[in-house]
Design a protein around this motif. Sequence first.
Motif, mmCIF file in Angstrom:
data_model
loop_
_atom_site.group_PDB
_atom_site.id
_atom_site.type_symbol
_atom_site.label_atom_id
_atom_site.label_comp_id
_atom_site.label_asym_id
_atom_site.label_seq_id
_atom_site.Cartn_x
_atom_site.Cartn_y
_atom_site.Cartn_z
ATOM 1 N N LEU B 162 15.264 19.447 38.502
ATOM 2 C CA LEU B 162 14.876 20.855 38.614
ATOM 3 C C LEU B 162 13.590 21.007 39.432
ATOM 4 N N PHE B 163 12.617 20.141 39.147
ATOM 5 C CA PHE B 163 11.329 20.223 39.850
ATOM 6 C C PHE B 163 11.474 19.797 41.309
ATOM 7 N N HIS B 164 12.356 18.835 41.532
ATOM 8 C CA HIS B 164 12.590 18.422 42.916
ATOM 9 C C HIS B 164 13.111 19.625 43.714
ATOM 10 N N GLN B 165 14.004 20.344 43.091
ATOM 11 C CA GLN B 165 14.615 21.506 43.729
ATOM 12 C C GLN B 165 13.603 22.638 43.941
ATOM 13 N N HIS B 166 12.808 22.919 42.930
ATOM 14 C CA HIS B 166 11.933 24.101 43.003
ATOM 15 C C HIS B 166 10.500 23.778 43.418
ATOM 16 N N LEU B 167 9.987 22.636 42.997
ATOM 17 C CA LEU B 167 8.577 22.334 43.278
ATOM 18 C C LEU B 167 8.440 21.200 44.287
ATOM 19 N N HIS B 168 9.587 20.732 44.787
ATOM 20 C CA HIS B 168 9.609 19.675 45.809
ATOM 21 C C HIS B 168 8.899 18.414 45.357
ATOM 22 N N THR B 169 9.117 18.031 44.136
ATOM 23 C CA THR B 169 8.603 16.739 43.676
ATOM 24 C C THR B 169 9.517 15.650 44.241
ATOM 25 N N GLU B 170 9.050 14.401 44.131
ATOM 26 C CA GLU B 170 9.843 13.279 44.640
ATOM 27 C C GLU B 170 11.195 13.233 43.965
ATOM 28 N N LYS B 171 12.193 12.988 44.724
ATOM 29 C CA LYS B 171 13.528 12.872 44.159
ATOM 30 C C LYS B 171 13.571 11.660 43.225
ATOM 31 N N GLY B 172 14.112 11.867 42.038
ATOM 32 C CA GLY B 172 14.296 10.738 41.126
ATOM 33 C C GLY B 172 13.074 10.350 40.315
ATOM 34 N N ASN B 173 11.925 10.910 40.630
ATOM 35 C CA ASN B 173 10.748 10.577 39.824
ATOM 36 C C ASN B 173 10.746 11.430 38.547
ATOM 37 N N ALA B 174 10.986 10.767 37.419
ATOM 38 C CA ALA B 174 11.113 11.490 36.154
ATOM 39 C C ALA B 174 9.977 11.145 35.196
ATOM 40 N N ASP B 175 8.883 10.649 35.747
ATOM 41 C CA ASP B 175 7.750 10.300 34.903
ATOM 42 C C ASP B 175 7.097 11.578 34.365
ATOM 43 N N PRO B 176 7.013 11.726 33.053
ATOM 44 C CA PRO B 176 6.497 12.983 32.484
ATOM 45 C C PRO B 176 5.096 13.343 32.982
ATOM 46 N N THR B 177 4.234 12.339 33.162
ATOM 47 C CA THR B 177 2.889 12.652 33.641
ATOM 48 C C THR B 177 2.951 13.185 35.075
ATOM 49 N N TYR B 178 3.741 12.525 35.895
ATOM 50 C CA TYR B 178 3.898 12.977 37.278
ATOM 51 C C TYR B 178 4.428 14.408 37.326
ATOM 52 N N LEU B 179 5.450 14.674 36.526
ATOM 53 C CA LEU B 179 6.064 16.007 36.537
ATOM 54 C C LEU B 179 5.103 17.065 35.991
ATOM 55 N N THR B 180 4.367 16.702 34.953
ATOM 56 C CA THR B 180 3.414 17.643 34.370
ATOM 57 C C THR B 180 2.309 17.983 35.378
ATOM 58 N N ARG B 181 1.847 16.962 36.088
ATOM 59 C CA ARG B 181 0.801 17.205 37.101
ATOM 60 C C ARG B 181 1.318 18.109 38.223
ATOM 61 N N ALA B 182 2.578 17.911 38.562
ATOM 62 C CA ALA B 182 3.163 18.750 39.618
ATOM 63 C C ALA B 182 3.213 20.200 39.154
ATOM 64 N N ALA B 183 3.591 20.385 37.896
ATOM 65 C CA ALA B 183 3.657 21.739 37.354
ATOM 66 C C ALA B 183 2.253 22.333 37.277
ATOM 67 N N ARG B 184 1.290 21.483 36.958
ATOM 68 C CA ARG B 184 -0.102 21.938 36.877
ATOM 69 C C ARG B 184 -0.552 22.487 38.238
ATOM 70 N N ALA B 185 -0.265 21.745 39.271
ATOM 71 C CA ALA B 185 -0.691 22.178 40.603
ATOM 72 C C ALA B 185 0.029 23.470 41.001
ATOM 73 N N HIS B 186 1.307 23.502 40.737
ATOM 74 C CA HIS B 186 2.108 24.684 41.073
ATOM 75 C C HIS B 186 1.612 25.916 40.321
ATOM 76 N N LEU B 187 1.344 25.738 39.027
ATOM 77 C CA LEU B 187 0.947 26.890 38.226
ATOM 78 C C LEU B 187 -0.509 27.285 38.463
ATOM 79 N N ARG B 188 -1.341 26.332 38.884
ATOM 80 C CA ARG B 188 -2.720 26.681 39.236
ATOM 81 C C ARG B 188 -2.735 27.804 40.272
ATOM 82 N N GLU B 189 -1.877 27.645 41.265
ATOM 83 C CA GLU B 189 -1.793 28.688 42.290
ATOM 84 C C GLU B 189 -1.426 30.029 41.678
ATOM 85 N N LYS B 190 -0.459 29.974 40.784
ATOM 86 C CA LYS B 190 -0.006 31.223 40.147
ATOM 87 C C LYS B 190 -1.138 31.852 39.337
#
Lengths: 195, 459, 233
Positions: B162-190
């Motif tokens: 889902l994050f790869h599709q919407h937040l352009h995270t690395e394909k296949g990277n399912a590490d919770p810390t990595y994904l959480t940080r990506a969401a953090r950066a994305h939501l910071r903007e918001k």
Amino acid sequence: MTSRDKILEAIRRNKPQVANSLPEAINFPDPALPPLQLFRERSLQNGCALIEVAPNDWQALIDNRYPDCTNILSLIPEVEGNCGRETYGDKTSLAQLDLLLIKADWAVADSGGIWISDQRLPTRVLPFIVRHLLVWVHPDNIVTRLSDLYAQLEPAGQSFGILIAGPSKTADIEQSLVIGAHGPLSMTIAMPAIR
Amino acid sequence: MKSHAQLARDFLADENRADWHNETIYTFRQKRDTTVASIPEWELMRQAASDIKDHVLANLDQYLEQFEANATANGVQVHWAADALEHNRIVHQILQENRISRVVKSKSMLTEECKLNEYLEARDIEVVDTDLGERIIQLKKEMPSHLIAPAVHLKREEVSKLFHQHLHTEKGNADPTYLTRAARAHLREKFLEAEAGITGVNFGVAESGGVVIVTNEGNADLGVNLAKVQIHCMGIEKIIPRLEDLGIFLRLITPGAAGQRTAIYNAHYHKPRTGTSMHIILVDNGRTEQLGRADFRNSLKCIRCAACLNTCPVYRRSGGHSYHATIPGPIGAILMPGKDLEAYGDLPFASTLCGACSDVCPVKIDIHQQLYRWRQIILEKQHRLSPKKLLLKSSLPFFRRASSLETAGKFMRQLLRLIPRQSFLHQKSIWGLHRDLPDAPKQSFAAWYQQNKAHDKQR
Amino acid sequence: MHVGLFIPCYVNHLYPQTAIAALELLENQGIQVSYPADQTCCGQVHANAGMEKDALSVYAHFVKVFENFDCIVSPSGSCTAQVQHQYAALPQTPAVQKVRERTMDLSTFLQNIIKTPRIEALFPHKVALHTGCHGLRSLGLDPRPLLANVEGLELISLQFPDECCGFGGTYAITKPELSAKMGRDKLADCLDKGAEYICSTDQSCLMHLEGLIKRQKLPLKVIHLAELLTAKP
Ligand code: SF4
């Protein structure tokens, strides 16, 4: 009839006709540990780091502990910091803050949390937006449990107050705990060094 | 719409996944048990909280008026909404008046209940859910499946996709810390863009006129404190009388979810920041009606801690979506029928009445008794004679006369013996699909007793 | 003391050996026990299905049958809880109140009334205990001290000791998949912990579990507490 009146009227019609009175305050049993020890234990459990600082050690501490923090805002007199008032009104500068140093009004032993009220915060978002948070706690200000904190607060005239019990965290992805959600990535409790 | 039974069957069709869900959530429950066991005053606090809530419900009008007066004196604008639509309209109006088109929102079951997002999005307002779990399901266009962990039904690989599709995270990277940080950066903007912050409310304090918001991620406080308008949506039942009551409630609300002794953030908002505005919307939407139902009113004491979900053996094995409701689990099963008996009449039957929910509820709601009482109402209202009802009705006379029951039992035992084991009854009936039928003994206990004991007794 | 033995309807018809064991166990305590022949059922199945109003006549019949006993003892926590708690729906005449107060589960009777019961049982097996939900939570049953009297018995601790087995009365019929799943999980827990037997205070749980065991041919057997406490070599 306004919605306000409609709701209040419906409540009067529907609420139970007999009311119990508020219960007596709970006579809490003593915790197993003295407040200071309990606070240390619980704040560690919450993911905080604990340090002791002597009055002259502050600068060294910050240099060693936060080598990659460039934008530092200090609200404690012992440390100067390099960001000032100009930061407060500007979202972009706020977002670039690396470290906030602040003094807690109170600390709660049982939960390992600290209480900061409006008076200490030039702008409310500070403790949430910084990357790292360092909170100065004086042992005299540690109360045993949450109810002891509320006993210190005056209901009238409250403005804003926050209980913080660690770095922000989440476990929303497959219940794996990740420290550092939207708020700070780390929280450090600093207490005076025991001589 | 599919019933809980059908949805649960669908969920169980993937048994590995159902097991994973069950185990995940059982871990929450175990953590809760450990924490609660370490709090010697737990039962004292539970009783006090239950008493306080009872007291509030019996004086709700007065406490709401007191709350409104104090909040207003604090400079807060208080609004009243009779239903979901009015609530949504009020939010929209506040946004319009302030020319706001971008909003961040923290977790709130009330705004889910009112379908606020849909309402605002239809009016060209961007609403971003900022709780990580909420954001995940918002991107996935799903309903929350749990009160505290809305995306608990999803695996990390699904979030990664889902994050790869919407937040352009690395394909296949399912590490919770990595994904959480990506969401953090994305939501910071918001957060930085948003002009209004909307939150739910955990507690509204009557004597001080403030609201308390309990979170772990820091999203509610970032949202509210960066925006020029803050809006707090609050069910009218969230009132507590005094600030000091928080000393109990804040300690009761977190252990249920995953055994936390305290939330990371307990924020107390009483006055707006200088130059900004603060709004509290008090929402009824069926709550006063529930207050009028003596048998069910104490469901309004709920503080949405999720303990009853985590402990429920049915919830864990059927998933939150099987309740097809905003509020899932045992508490949903007693609240939702009050909103729409037709749509949610199946939920009170989604339980074995094992009572585990009532045991853990920090405000002592008699959840399983209310499930029982809803069943009575639902069957009463059921005009159509279902096969179950027909069977139970026609069996009644047998249960009033021992001799008829004895005859019926004898017949049943004979049937069990005569019908071959490979038959429909044994293999394909609703019992037989999964379980063998019991062996039929020759004699009932009553008959045995008559033969072997009754005579001794008479002598 | 005159004890009235209340045998749940399905136990009477399908599991007479459990009832016989309960009777024997009570008689071993040297008290007078009778089984009133005109008893039928506690009414639980109907009430839990949502037909409490219809079940009231069954409740009334129960009260009439048992009102003159000093104690009403049943080898079922679930039926006992039904009488104790749900009979609140009847007009509370002295007879109803008396029956509600005096109805108790077999294990409670042995532990609280007899206090030091005479139990002579030999059962050299590994046993997992499953206290039925109503017994466990509504009545607070804990029959473990009774099991301590059984020679050779090794009590196994389960990973999920208080988890419902999934029977739930009509639930077993209306939600067969979930019900069976819960049961299978309970059995897996027992097997994981090396139990040979699963013992319960309620035969209804065991009926469901035994059905699952047989269908899956699992190396596990069921036994009611009453049978266990009277087990002979
Ligand atoms: S009903 Fe009780 S246990 Fe369930 S969510 Fe509400 S407060 Fe928590």
